[in-house]
Write a protein that holds these residues in place. Structure first.
Motif, PDB file in Angstrom:
ATOM      1  N   GLY A  62       0.848  -1.186   0.000  1.00 12.72           N
ATOM      2  CA  GLY A  62       0.000   0.000   0.000  1.00 12.72           C
ATOM      3  C   GLY A  62       0.878   1.228   0.000  1.00 12.72           C
ATOM      4  N   PRO A  63       0.278   2.404  -0.163  1.00 13.58           N
ATOM      5  CA  PRO A  63       1.091   3.618  -0.251  1.00 13.58           C
ATOM      6  C   PRO A  63       1.839   3.900   1.039  1.00 13.58           C
ATOM      7  CG  PRO A  63      -1.216   4.182   0.048  1.00 13.58           C
ATOM      8  CD  PRO A  63      -1.172   2.702  -0.197  1.00 13.58           C
ATOM      9  N   ARG A  64       2.995   4.515   0.885  1.00  9.41           N
ATOM     10  CA  ARG A  64       3.766   4.975   2.030  1.00  9.41           C
ATOM     11  C   ARG A  64       4.153   6.411   1.761  1.00  9.41           C
ATOM     12  NH1 ARG A  64       8.174   1.626   5.586  1.00  9.41           N
ATOM     13  NH2 ARG A  64       8.432   3.238   7.180  1.00  9.41           N
ATOM     14  N   PHE A  65       3.694   7.299   2.623  1.00  8.58           N
ATOM     15  CA  PHE A  65       3.819   8.727   2.373  1.00  8.58           C
ATOM     16  C   PHE A  65       5.012   9.376   3.060  1.00  8.58           C
ATOM     17  CE2 PHE A  65      -0.845   7.908   2.025  1.00  8.58           C
ATOM     18  CZ  PHE A  65      -0.984   8.192   0.673  1.00  8.58           C
ATOM     19  N   ASP A  66       5.740   8.643   3.904  1.00  4.21           N
ATOM     20  CA  ASP A  66       6.839   9.250   4.664  1.00  4.21           C
ATOM     21  C   ASP A  66       8.173   9.102   3.951  1.00  4.21           C
ATOM     22  OD1 ASP A  66       6.851   6.515   5.031  1.00  4.21           O
ATOM     23  OD2 ASP A  66       7.461   6.604   7.136  1.00  4.21           O
ATOM     24  N   ILE A  67       8.174   9.342   2.644  1.00  2.00           N
ATOM     25  CA  ILE A  67       9.417   9.272   1.883  1.00  2.00           C
ATOM     26  C   ILE A  67      10.061  10.656   1.831  1.00  2.00           C
ATOM     27  CG2 ILE A  67       8.609   7.331   0.497  1.00  2.00           C
ATOM     28  CD1 ILE A  67       8.068   9.291  -1.763  1.00  2.00           C
ATOM     29  N   THR A  68      11.359  10.654   1.578  1.00  2.28           N
ATOM     30  CA  THR A  68      12.096  11.898   1.400  1.00  2.28           C
ATOM     31  C   THR A  68      12.377  12.087  -0.085  1.00  2.28           C
ATOM     32  OG1 THR A  68      13.146  11.695   3.568  1.00  2.28           O
ATOM     33  CG2 THR A  68      14.196  13.161   1.970  1.00  2.28           C
ATOM     34  N   VAL A  69      12.009  13.237  -0.604  1.00  5.82           N
ATOM     35  CA  VAL A  69      12.229  13.541  -2.018  1.00  5.82           C
ATOM     36  C   VAL A  69      13.402  14.515  -2.103  1.00  5.82           C
ATOM     37  CG1 VAL A  69      11.184  14.410  -4.141  1.00  5.82           C
ATOM     38  CG2 VAL A  69       9.768  13.223  -2.452  1.00  5.82           C
ATOM     39  N   GLY A  70      14.431  14.128  -2.837  1.00  2.00           N
ATOM     40  CA  GLY A  70      15.639  14.935  -2.923  1.00  2.00           C
ATOM     41  C   GLY A  70      15.524  16.064  -3.925  1.00  2.00           C
ATOM     42  N   PRO A  71      16.489  16.966  -3.955  1.00  2.00           N
ATOM     43  CA  PRO A  71      16.484  18.095  -4.887  1.00  2.00           C
ATOM     44  C   PRO A  71      16.262  17.637  -6.324  1.00  2.00           C
ATOM     45  CG  PRO A  71      18.263  18.340  -3.311  1.00  2.00           C
ATOM     46  CD  PRO A  71      17.681  16.976  -3.085  1.00  2.00           C
ATOM     47  N   ASP A  72      15.446  18.388  -7.035  1.00  2.00           N
ATOM     48  CA  ASP A  72      15.100  18.152  -8.434  1.00  2.00           C
ATOM     49  C   ASP A  72      14.078  17.031  -8.616  1.00  2.00           C
ATOM     50  OD1 ASP A  72      15.431  19.234 -10.982  1.00  2.00           O
ATOM     51  OD2 ASP A  72      16.757  17.615 -11.620  1.00  2.00           O
ATOM     52  N   GLY A  73      13.704  16.353  -7.528  1.00  2.00           N
ATOM     53  CA  GLY A  73      12.828  15.200  -7.640  1.00  2.00           C
ATOM     54  C   GLY A  73      11.367  15.516  -7.414  1.00  2.00           C
ATOM     55  N   TYR A  74      10.574  14.454  -7.400  1.00  2.00           N
ATOM     56  CA  TYR A  74       9.132  14.596  -7.184  1.00  2.00           C
ATOM     57  C   TYR A  74       8.547  13.262  -6.734  1.00  2.00           C
ATOM     58  CZ  TYR A  74       8.679  12.109 -11.636  1.00  2.00           C
ATOM     59  OH  TYR A  74       8.775  11.163 -12.629  1.00  2.00           O
ATOM     60  N   ALA A  75       7.413  13.347  -6.090  1.00  2.00           N
ATOM     61  CA  ALA A  75       6.557  12.193  -5.823  1.00  2.00           C
ATOM     62  C   ALA A  75       5.127  12.682  -5.948  1.00  2.00           C
ATOM     63  CB  ALA A  75       6.815  11.633  -4.427  1.00  2.00           C
ATOM     64  N   TRP A  76       4.306  11.884  -6.622  1.00  2.00           N
ATOM     65  CA  TRP A  76       2.881  12.218  -6.609  1.00  2.00           C
ATOM     66  C   TRP A  76       2.046  10.955  -6.495  1.00  2.00           C
ATOM     67  CZ3 TRP A  76       4.521  13.330 -11.995  1.00  2.00           C
ATOM     68  CH2 TRP A  76       3.905  12.534 -12.964  1.00  2.00           C
ATOM     69  N   TRP A  77       0.905  11.105  -5.829  1.00  2.00           N
ATOM     70  CA  TRP A  77      -0.082  10.041  -5.662  1.00  2.00           C
ATOM     71  C   TRP A  77      -1.369  10.516  -6.327  1.00  2.00           C
ATOM     72  CZ3 TRP A  77       3.442  11.666  -2.132  1.00  2.00           C
ATOM     73  CH2 TRP A  77       4.328  10.706  -1.611  1.00  2.00           C
ATOM     74  N   ARG A 203       4.064   3.546 -10.277  1.00  2.00           N
ATOM     75  CA  ARG A 203       3.636   2.538  -9.287  1.00  2.00           C
ATOM     76  C   ARG A 203       2.103   2.457  -9.294  1.00  2.00           C
ATOM     77  NH1 ARG A 203       2.050  -1.226  -6.716  1.00  2.00           N
ATOM     78  NH2 ARG A 203       2.425  -1.643  -4.502  1.00  2.00           N
ATOM     79  N   PRO A 204       1.520   1.521 -10.055  1.00  2.00           N
ATOM     80  CA  PRO A 204       0.059   1.391 -10.092  1.00  2.00           C
ATOM     81  C   PRO A 204      -0.458   0.610  -8.885  1.00  2.00           C
ATOM     82  CG  PRO A 204       1.065  -0.199 -11.588  1.00  2.00           C
ATOM     83  CD  PRO A 204       2.200   0.595 -10.979  1.00  2.00           C
ATOM     84  N   PHE A 205      -0.925   1.307  -7.872  1.00  2.00           N
ATOM     85  CA  PHE A 205      -1.396   0.641  -6.648  1.00  2.00           C
ATOM     86  C   PHE A 205      -2.692  -0.124  -6.869  1.00  2.00           C
ATOM     87  CE2 PHE A 205       1.219   3.992  -4.604  1.00  2.00           C
ATOM     88  CZ  PHE A 205       1.986   3.194  -3.778  1.00  2.00           C
TER      89      PHE A 205
END
Length: 371
Positions: A62-77, A203-205
């Motif tokens: 399942g999704p995990r939202f406590d990730i660290t996104v580094g400079p220039d990066g992204y995360a989206w749900w 990542r297709p949940f």
């Protein structure tokens, strides 16, 4: 993407990915998505296909939202849903490193957490669009929660619950408030690297899900839903020229198409069938099929059985560089209506476009949580 304590993900075991069952064994806690991880996660599955087991973020169940996104990066749900009668639809995207925000671009993309957002759009009569670029003070993360200012996503007992309290942008300003609940039939255990070095990952949940929408302004419906995520260590426009994506319900579950042209001219063509139990397998894709251009003359395409002409049945979002719509196509003899998007990153890269976007994406740096 480096794992915990710098563990190289190439050392992790990889099952044959031609057909991957639903989520199973545990995964390590999430590591940072940083520039040093470019190439560490490598290509696709052990069998040479695109699918591989989800890894490196602890989100195989399942999704995990406590990730660290580094400079220039992204995360989206990303979540979308279409009403049972097809008259209304909704989409929600939670961003860390808001890739379509001009403010993130103007900042030099140094701190993704300082450009976070929960974007909500409703489609149909009286639909609204909300997308406020918020500062790091508005971001709170936990294993099962992403909170950005007044709105949040919570993964609870196998459901994604989204509480919304946002202000919509012109030309229809107003408050969008309420709750959306997405219930997957199962959670998949797979992901797809979108570039050979693994610097962008899909990542297709839950491609097979139901959705219940209970928002103000009479926006209440149930229907079919979808839930995925994307993670990356570089700007989209740095690595892609164009892409199209679509998710289409089928009798057995759903089919997703991901087609892209990268900046180096290489092509991505991914076609995956998902069953209701969460299992996934790559399939032979139907041939490409053109869709009509958008109001902004954006070129679009999808996949369809030979001789079948897909059509847009409902416009959802139309921008100079981006289109989201409901599209009817035919896959393996089965006619289906799903959600489709087209993205031209050459247009998005234009500096002339950013001031236009800023009118629809306001910046709110400060925030203070009540508790």
């Amino acid at each position: 993407f480096p794992g915990v304590d710098g563990r190289d993900l190439r050392a992790q075991s990889a099952r044959a990915a031609g057909s991957v069952p639903a989520s199973g064994g545990g995964d390590a806690p999430p590591g940072p998505l940083d520039r040093g991880g470019r190439g560490a996660s490598g290509g696709g599955g052990a069998d040479g296909g695109h699918l591989r087991p989800a890894r490196g973020r602890g989100d195989d169940r399942g999704p995990r939202f406590d990730i660290t996104v580094g400079p220039d990066g992204y995360a989206w749900w990303y979540i979308d849903g279409v009403s049972d009668d097809g008259a209304r639809a909704v989409s929600v995207i939670g961003f860390i490193g808001s890739v379509f925000s001009p403010w993130y671009r103007w900042s030099g993309r140094r701190n993704p957490a300082d450009h976070c957002c929960i974007n909500v759009a409703t489609y149909g009569p009286g639909g609204r669009f909300t997308m406020t670029d918020r500062g790091q003070a508005a971001l709170r993360q936990a294993h099962d929660m992403l909170e950005v200012g007044p709105s949040r996503m919570i993964w609870r007992d196998g459901q994604l619950v989204i509480d919304i309290d946002e202000l919509s942008a012109p030309p229809l300003p107003g408050r969008v408030r309420g709750r959306i609940t997405l219930t997957p039939s199962a959670v998949t255990g797979v992901e797809v690297p979108l570039t050979p070095d693994g610097s962008h990952v899909w990542r297709p949940f839950a491609p097979v899900a139901t959705i219940e929408v209970d928002l103000n302004r009479g926006w209440k419906f149930t229907g079919h839903g979808y839930f995925d995520a994307n993670f990356g260590t570089a700007a989209l426009e740095a690595d892609f020229r164009t892409w199209t994506w679509g998710r289409f319900p089928t009798r057995e579950g759903a089919v997703c198409f991901y087609d892209a042209t990268r900046r180096d001219g290489s092509e991505l063509a991914v076609s995956v069938a998902f069953d209701a139990d969460g299992s996934a397998r790559e399939i032979v894709a139907p041939p490409p099929a053109r869709l009509s251009r958008t109001l902004w003359a954006l070129a679009r395409g999808t996949r369809a059985d030979p001789g079948y002409r897909p059509q847009q049945v409902k416009g959802m979002l139309d921008a100079p560089f981006y289109s989201r719509s409901m599209v009817r196509t035919q896959i393996g003899g089965e006619e289906t209506v799903g959600v489709h998007e087209a993205l031209d990153l050459r247009r998005f890269a234009s500096p002339l476009l950013k001031p236009m976007l800023a009118l629809r994406v306001p910046r709110r740096k400060g925030w203070q949580f009540r508790e």
